[in-house]
Scaffold this motif. Structure first.
Motif, mmCIF file in Angstrom:
data_model
loop_
_atom_site.group_PDB
_atom_site.id
_atom_site.type_symbol
_atom_site.label_atom_id
_atom_site.label_comp_id
_atom_site.label_asym_id
_atom_site.label_seq_id
_atom_site.Cartn_x
_atom_site.Cartn_y
_atom_site.Cartn_z
ATOM 1 N N UNK A 16 -90.748 -21.658 21.043
ATOM 2 C CA UNK A 16 -90.919 -20.214 20.861
ATOM 3 C C UNK A 16 -89.863 -19.430 21.639
ATOM 4 N N UNK A 17 -89.532 -19.885 22.837
ATOM 5 C CA UNK A 17 -88.484 -19.228 23.619
ATOM 6 C C UNK A 17 -87.120 -19.380 22.952
ATOM 7 N N UNK A 18 -86.817 -20.586 22.433
ATOM 8 C CA UNK A 18 -85.557 -20.778 21.709
ATOM 9 C C UNK A 18 -85.498 -19.886 20.480
ATOM 10 N N UNK A 19 -86.609 -19.782 19.762
ATOM 11 C CA UNK A 19 -86.664 -18.929 18.572
ATOM 12 C C UNK A 19 -86.422 -17.474 18.939
ATOM 13 N N UNK A 20 -86.998 -17.023 20.039
ATOM 14 C CA UNK A 20 -86.785 -15.653 20.498
ATOM 15 C C UNK A 20 -85.319 -15.415 20.854
ATOM 16 N N UNK A 25 -80.156 -12.968 19.681
ATOM 17 C CA UNK A 25 -78.709 -13.133 19.595
ATOM 18 C C UNK A 25 -78.201 -12.791 18.199
ATOM 19 N N UNK A 26 -78.904 -13.239 17.174
ATOM 20 C CA UNK A 26 -78.495 -12.941 15.799
ATOM 21 C C UNK A 26 -78.596 -11.446 15.506
ATOM 22 N N UNK A 27 -79.597 -10.788 16.062
ATOM 23 C CA UNK A 27 -79.719 -9.339 15.900
ATOM 24 C C UNK A 27 -78.560 -8.629 16.586
ATOM 25 N N UNK A 28 -78.181 -9.091 17.755
ATOM 26 C CA UNK A 28 -77.032 -8.506 18.452
ATOM 27 C C UNK A 28 -75.756 -8.663 17.630
ATOM 28 N N UNK A 29 -75.549 -9.825 17.046
ATOM 29 C CA UNK A 29 -74.379 -10.043 16.193
ATOM 30 C C UNK A 29 -74.420 -9.110 14.996
ATOM 31 N N UNK A 46 -73.055 -1.535 1.797
ATOM 32 C CA UNK A 46 -72.158 -2.593 2.259
ATOM 33 C C UNK A 46 -72.417 -2.922 3.729
ATOM 34 N N UNK A 47 -72.734 -1.923 4.515
ATOM 35 C CA UNK A 47 -73.045 -2.118 5.925
ATOM 36 C C UNK A 47 -74.277 -3.005 6.084
ATOM 37 N N UNK A 48 -75.312 -2.748 5.294
ATOM 38 C CA UNK A 48 -76.546 -3.537 5.382
ATOM 39 C C UNK A 48 -76.311 -4.961 4.900
ATOM 40 N N UNK A 49 -75.549 -5.115 3.813
ATOM 41 C CA UNK A 49 -75.270 -6.454 3.303
ATOM 42 C C UNK A 49 -74.470 -7.290 4.298
ATOM 43 N N UNK A 50 -73.462 -6.701 4.889
ATOM 44 C CA UNK A 50 -72.650 -7.437 5.866
ATOM 45 C C UNK A 50 -73.443 -7.768 7.127
ATOM 46 N N UNK A 51 -74.290 -6.857 7.549
ATOM 47 C CA UNK A 51 -75.123 -7.116 8.730
ATOM 48 C C UNK A 51 -76.113 -8.243 8.464
ATOM 49 N N UNK A 52 -76.704 -8.237 7.305
ATOM 50 C CA UNK A 52 -77.637 -9.307 6.946
ATOM 51 C C UNK A 52 -76.955 -10.654 6.859
ATOM 52 N N UNK A 53 -75.751 -10.657 6.306
ATOM 53 C CA UNK A 53 -74.973 -11.884 6.225
ATOM 54 C C UNK A 53 -74.612 -12.391 7.621
ATOM 55 N N UNK A 54 -74.243 -11.492 8.502
ATOM 56 C CA UNK A 54 -73.900 -11.879 9.871
ATOM 57 C C UNK A 54 -75.127 -12.416 10.609
ATOM 58 N N UNK A 55 -76.282 -11.779 10.394
ATOM 59 C CA UNK A 55 -77.514 -12.260 11.023
ATOM 60 C C UNK A 55 -77.835 -13.668 10.548
ATOM 61 N N UNK A 56 -77.759 -13.896 9.245
ATOM 62 C CA UNK A 56 -78.069 -15.210 8.697
ATOM 63 C C UNK A 56 -77.106 -16.281 9.171
ATOM 64 N N UNK A 57 -75.826 -15.942 9.228
ATOM 65 C CA UNK A 57 -74.830 -16.917 9.678
ATOM 66 C C UNK A 57 -75.025 -17.266 11.152
ATOM 67 N N UNK A 58 -75.269 -16.267 11.978
ATOM 68 C CA UNK A 58 -75.474 -16.522 13.415
ATOM 69 C C UNK A 58 -76.748 -17.331 13.643
ATOM 70 N N UNK A 59 -77.812 -16.993 12.934
ATOM 71 C CA UNK A 59 -79.062 -17.739 13.090
ATOM 72 C C UNK A 59 -78.895 -19.175 12.612
ATOM 73 N N UNK A 60 -78.201 -19.363 11.504
ATOM 74 C CA UNK A 60 -77.973 -20.715 10.999
ATOM 75 C C UNK A 60 -77.175 -21.564 11.967
ATOM 76 N N UNK A 61 -76.134 -20.984 12.545
ATOM 77 C CA UNK A 61 -75.342 -21.727 13.529
ATOM 78 C C UNK A 61 -76.160 -22.049 14.781
ATOM 79 N N UNK A 62 -76.991 -21.111 15.208
ATOM 80 C CA UNK A 62 -77.823 -21.365 16.396
ATOM 81 C C UNK A 62 -78.843 -22.469 16.129
ATOM 82 N N UNK A 63 -79.491 -22.444 14.950
ATOM 83 C CA UNK A 63 -80.450 -23.503 14.619
ATOM 84 C C UNK A 63 -79.754 -24.852 14.513
ATOM 85 N N UNK A 64 -78.547 -24.868 13.959
ATOM 86 C CA UNK A 64 -77.798 -26.121 13.873
ATOM 87 C C UNK A 64 -77.428 -26.634 15.261
ATOM 88 N N UNK A 65 -77.054 -25.731 16.153
ATOM 89 C CA UNK A 65 -76.693 -26.136 17.514
ATOM 90 C C UNK A 65 -77.906 -26.689 18.259
#
Length: 98
Positions: A16-20, A25-29, A46-65
């Motif tokens: 739960x702490x890792x998920x938080x 971190x993904x929200x900050x990105x 376009x701002x919302x789409x790019x932000x959502x894409x950045x959130x998903x990419x950062x979260x995916x990289x963090x889960x992979x790490x």
């Protein structure tokens, strides 16, 4: 005899702490990407789409790490090195001409 360490956290609390941390971190990105896109004068869609894409990419990289660290920790703790490359596999290649 087994003793429980009262300072040790359970796996569910640690997860739960890792998920938080990953979500924050993904929200900050995503907010940083939104600020940069806003500064360039792009539209709100376009701002919302790019932000959502950045959130998903950062979260995916963090889960992979986290998954990679967990796998490596289990691999080194068990001493199971069956997937390690064989040293003789690289010496069987021909080195000379023909």
């Amino acid at each position: 005899m087994t003793t429980n360490d009262p300072t040790r956290l359970s796996r569910s609390v640690v997860w739960a702490l890792w998920l938080l941390v990953i979500v924050l971190f993904s929200t900050l990105v995503a907010v940083c990407v939104a600020a940069v896109k806003y500064a360039t004068g792009t539209g709100i869609a376009d701002l919302i789409l790019c932000s959502g894409r950045a959130f998903g990419a950062a979260a995916g990289l963090c889960f992979a790490a986290v998954g990679a660290v967990r796998t490596l920790r289990n691999w080194t703790a068990t001493g199971d090195h069956r997937n390690q490359p064989c040293a003789s596999a690289d010496t069987d290649r021909p080195t000379g001409p023909g």
